[in-house]
Structure formats: C-alpha cells, structure tokens
Motif scaffolding. Structure first.
Motif, short mmCIF file in Angstrom:
data_model
loop_
_atom_site.label_atom_id
_atom_site.label_comp_id
_atom_site.label_asym_id
_atom_site.label_seq_id
_atom_site.Cartn_x
_atom_site.Cartn_y
_atom_site.Cartn_z
N GLN A 1 39.38 29.81 35.75
CA GLN A 1 40.27 30.88 36.23
C GLN A 1 41.71 30.40 36.13
O GLN A 1 42.63 31.47 35.72
CB GLN A 1 40.00 31.01 38.08
CG GLN A 1 38.56 31.39 38.12
CD GLN A 1 38.35 32.77 37.69
OE1 GLN A 1 39.38 33.56 37.77
NE2 GLN A 1 37.00 32.91 37.26
N GLU A 2 42.19 29.23 36.37
CA GLU A 2 43.52 28.84 36.19
C GLU A 2 43.79 29.00 34.64
O GLU A 2 45.02 29.47 34.16
CB GLU A 2 43.76 27.29 36.40
CG GLU A 2 45.12 26.81 36.21
CD GLU A 2 45.30 25.75 36.88
OE1 GLU A 2 46.37 24.80 36.31
OE2 GLU A 2 44.29 24.71 37.07
N GLY B 1 37.13 26.63 38.66
CA GLY B 1 38.49 26.87 39.02
C GLY B 1 39.51 26.64 37.89
O GLY B 1 40.38 27.35 37.64
N GLN B 2 38.99 25.69 37.08
CA GLN B 2 39.93 25.51 35.77
C GLN B 2 39.77 26.52 35.00
O GLN B 2 40.98 27.04 34.20
CB GLN B 2 39.45 23.90 35.04
CG GLN B 2 39.79 22.87 35.96
CD GLN B 2 39.04 21.67 35.19
OE1 GLN B 2 38.55 21.65 34.30
NE2 GLN B 2 39.69 20.38 35.78
#
Length: 410
Positions: free
Chosen positions: A143-144, A140-141
C-alpha cells in the motif's frame, strides 16, 4: 503273543485234538514235554507260518507307530530392536492376553526423539505465525509503495502536461528525474509484492511441509517408543520366562523367552510311520491313538494329511559332497491326524507321546461288482484282522501305566 495264541487255536489245538481223541495219545504219556515237537509238528509249523503271515498282514495293512507326538509351535518373544530391559511385567510362568505388555526396554532415547519432534512442530507453528505477520507487513509495504508510485506518477503527468501546453516552462531535467523516480517507485512496489508472495508461499506450502515432516518424525519416534513395549501377539502362556531388568536383548542373537499360543498342540497329532507303509497310508483312513498323558483312553482319529517327502532325505547346499552313508536312520512317513469327535484331544498334554494305529478300509472295493469272489474274500480277511490290531492297542493302553511306572525302573 496274541497273534500266536489266535493262530494256535486253528492249528496246534486241532492237531492236539486229533492226536488225543483220534489216535488215543494222552498228555504225560505219549505226549510229553520232550515229544511235543514230534507229536504236534504239523500244528506247530502251521501255527508259526500262519502267525508270521498274520503279523505281516496286520502290520502292513493296519500300520502302527510309537513315534506320535502332539507337536505345537512356539512363538519367540523377540523385540524389533536391541535394547536394555527396563521393566518386566510377566512372571516365570503366566497367562497373557493378546496385546498385554510382557516387558519394556529403555526408552530414554525414544522419549528424547519425541520431545525433539514436538519442539520442531512448535517451532514450525511459531514460524507460521511469523509468516502470517510478514504477509500483513508486506501488504502494508505494498500500500505504501502504491501511494508513492501514484504520487510520482501524478507529478510526472502534471509536468508533462505543462510542458505540452507551454514548452520550456518545465526543465527537461525535472521530467527525467521524475521518470527515474517513478521507475524506482515501481521497483519498490514489485519488491513489496514479491515479499508478500514469498510470505504467502511459506504459509501455504513451505511451513505446512515442514510441519508435516516434523509430525512424521514425531510419528516415527512414537513408533520406536511403542516398539520398546514388547506385547503378546496372541493369547497364550509365557513359560520359563527368566528375563530380568538390566538384561540386553538382541533380535538377531538372543530372544527374551517363549510364548505358547492358546490351544497349541490340541488340534492335530503328528505320527511317523515306516517307509514300507507309504503305499498304504492314505488321507481319510480311520485311526486310533492312546497317549501317555491320558492313559486308559483310546481316541478315535482320522488321517487328514500325508507328507509326500521324507525328512531324512533333505539336502542343504554346502561346500561338501553328499554321502548317502551319512543318513544313519531311515526317515518316516509323516502323517497328520485329527480327532473324529470335537474335544477328542482334551486332557492330552501338548507334546505328549502317543501310540497310533491306522486301519485300512476296503469297503468300497468289496461292494464293487468288478471285484472277484476270491479277491473280495481276501479283502474281507484284511479288514477283519484289523480287529486284532485294535485289541493290541487296547491292551497297550491298559498296560501303559504299569509299563511306565513299574516296569521302566524309574
């Protein structure tokens, strides 16, 4: 006595017949108790000489020994570690099968080690779940960070295009700020990628290694726990087992008891013959034995091994010089004898004392064409006198119970 009687039949008895019927001398008259020596001196001397020679030939070529025993090997019941006895499962004298638990040591320490190893495995498994969650978090990090990086990159490209088309419309300071921001977003993306790689390394390598180490510790603790259960290595019988709960056993100093394997002392007989018979004792010689625990029975046996060394001459290294005078008794020639027929030693108690006769056989030498007539005759005589020794053994077997029970004074 038997040899003397046999020799007298061919010496004293013919001499007496000569005196009685040729010379006409009669018992109680010319031949009295006091004149026996003078009248039968030739027969008596010849009888004594023949008896000594016969005994020498018999005992040399057909050796005999009273020091024969059914030795058997015992197995000490010894644990692999020091411990206090927590449970005893064998009686003072009891049969056991291979794998049966004889006694158990205190296992509190080993059980605690097993529990600690199991907790460690559970801890590693929980850490594995956390690491898998860290992988999802790192993804997720990433992708962010990728989105932020792409946004900064697009904005920088737009302002650079405006600056190219219309120089001066976009301040240079703004472009520099966007370049710095883009570099920072790239660093965030690299950091998130590294976090994911780290989490994946923990899941694929570190935590499995820690789990394997914890499982090895569990296996080691289980082995220590299994060592607390002392089992019979072979089927047999536990004898004189006096171990009790609370006793401390030490493999270096104190054994727990003795295990006698099944069939011990029922295969071979160990006999010690005199050193003078070292040249006579050969593998393959036929022998006979009679044992105290099975009286009135003669067991046919065969010599299967002759030890090449005499135990009395062995030397142990030490700080003192060896003195030959310290050997008080001469050693014997140790021989191994096995029954000719299957089950020949059945009924003989292991450890029983026996009497053994071995017989020299010259059949091959007699049958050989290279053997001369007189030598063949002498070899025939040697083999024939073995009958006397066989008769003596049977007389001993017959009188053994009487000698043991009546004449020994017990």
């Amino acid at each position: 006595m038997l040899e003397l009687l046999l020799c007298s039949l061919v010496t004293i008895f013919p001499d007496y017949l000569y005196r009685r019927y040729w010379q006409g001398k009669r018992l109680g008259r010319e031949i009295t108790f006091y004149s026996v020596w003078f009248e039968l001196r030739w027969g008596i001397v010849t009888c004594l000489m023949l008896t000594v020679g016969l005994i020498t030939v018999i005992f040399y070529f057909h050796p005999s020994t009273n020091t024969a025993t059914l030795f058997y090997r015992t197995i000490p019941i010894v644990p692999e570690r020091i411990g206090r006895v927590a449970e005893v499962r064998a009686d003072f004298s009891a049969p056991v099968q291979q794998g049966d638990v004889i006694f158990k040591l205190d296992t509190s320490k080993q059980e605690a080690a097993i529990e600690a190893a199991r907790r460690k495995i559970a801890e590693v498994e929980a850490a594995l779940l956390v690491a898998q969650a860290d992988i999802l978090k790192a993804e997720g990090q990433i992708q962010e960070a990728k989105g932020a990086y792409q946004q900064a990159s697009d904005e920088l490209d737009t302002k650079r295009e405006l600056q190219r088309r219309n120089p001066g419309i976009v301040p240079q300071r703004d472009i520099e700020k966007l370049e710095v921001l883009l570099a920072g977003r790239q660093g965030s993306l690299d950091s998130a990628t590294a976090s994911k790689q780290s989490a994946m390394t923990r899941v694929s390598a570190l935590l499995p290694a820690e789990k394997a180490s914890a499982e090895a510790a569990l296996a080691d603790a289980q082995v220590d726990l299994d060592k607390s259960y002392i089992r019979a290595g072979v089927a047999g019988r536990v004898e004189q087992f006096t171990l009790r709960v609370g006793d401390v056993v030490n493999p270096m100093m104190r054994s727990a008891g003795v295990l006698i394997p099944e069939g011990a002392g029922q295969r071979a007989l160990f006999a010690g013959f005199g050193q003078i018979e070292a040249q006579v004792m050969k593998v393959g010689m036929v022998a006979e034995a009679t044992c105290i625990s099975k009286p009135w029975t003669v067991i046919p046996m065969v010599v299967t091994g002759v030890q090449d060394y005499i135990a009395a001459g062995q030397v142990r290294a030490g700080e003192q010089l060896l003195d030959a005078q310290q050997v008080m008794r001469p050693g014997t020639i140790l021989t191994y004898l096995e029954p000719i027929y299957k089950g020949g030693l059945s009924g003989v108690t292991p450890g029983s004392s026996c009497i053994v006769n071995a017989y020299t056989s010259n059949h091959e030498r007699i049958a050989s064409n290279e053997t001369g007539f007189f030598k063949r005759l002498a070899l025939h005589a040697v083999d024939t006198v073995g009958i006397v020794h066989a008769m003596l053994l049977r007389i001993q077997a017959l009188l053994l119970p009487i000698k043991t029970l009546v004449l020994s004074g017990h």
